[in-house]
Write a protein that holds these residues in place. Structure first.
Motif: not given
Length: 230
Positions: A7-8, A11, A14, A134
């Motif tokens: 998920n990180e 992110r 994105q 990230y």
């Protein structure tokens, strides 16, 4: 890669996506510029992998076209990349606990875009444990986009008919890079002085006048800044 890490990472990917509109055209025109120097796509890719910086690559290409000695070409490319020292100093506190392998990987993937979209996230104390994932997501997305668009530009440039001269692509790209940086009177004056100096010293051997003009422009800009602040 567990769900939390994934998920990180996503992110970060994105966060980079809005920058595609600027990165892809820049990569394409840089690839075309590479092809116009007579460098093969394979050699161009190797050069891009080793010199992961669009601005430094363009500087090197321009100086290669001008027949500049290799030492001056390398030093000029290094000067263009000095900003990465500031980026690294800013990022170091956030990555200091990572292993050497992580640091080497993130250092190689560092770019203007990856830094820009990640630094605010990294400075949030709640993201200290996930910041490197990230950053990695944003950095890899940038790396893949850049290398892909650069390669496509080289393929396009190689297949352009000989009669379609594209020698203007390198200086045109430099103009596109330079114009947005002229935000005040000191930078404008510095750019004008450097341009005039480059014209006056155009006949110097090994095209050393380009480097001297850049140094003069930087010096003049610093003097104007100091005069305005005094």
């Amino acid at each position: 890669m567990n769900k939390w890490v994934r998920n990180e990472f996503m992110r970060g990917v994105q966060a980079f996506l809005p920058l595609l509109v600027g990165v892809v055209p820049f990569g394409l025109i840089t690839g075309i510029a590479v092809s116009q120097t007579g460098i093969s796509p394979n050699d161009g890719i190797i050069m891009s992998l080793l010199v992961y910086s669009g601005a430094a690559l363009l500087v090197a290409l321009q100086l290669i076209q001008l027949g500049t000695p290799i030492l001056i070409t390398i030093l000029s490319a290094l000067m263009v990349n000095l900003r990465f020292l500031m980026y690294s100093a800013s990022l170091a506190p956030h990555f200091q606990k990572l292993s050497s392998r992580w640091k080497i990987l993130l250092a190689y993937l560092l770019s203007d875009q990856a830094y820009a979209v990640s630094i605010s996230y990294l400075e949030d104390p709640s993201n200290q444990k996930t910041g490197h994932w990230y950053f990695l997501g944003a950095a890899i997305a940038m790396w893949l986009t850049w290398q892909g668009s650069l390669f496509l530009g080289m393929v396009v440039g190689v297949n352009v008919p000989p009669g379609w001269s594209l020698d203007f692509t390198v200086p045109l790209t430099f103009l596109a890079l330079a114009v947005p940086t002229v935000k005040d009177k000191s930078t404008l004056f510095s750019a004008l002085v450097a341009s005039l100096a480059a014209l006056l010293m155009n006949g110097l051997p090994f095209k050393i006048g380009v480097v001297i003009a850049a140094i003069i422009g930087i010096g003049i800009g610093a003097m104007v800044d100091e005069w305005r602040s005094s």
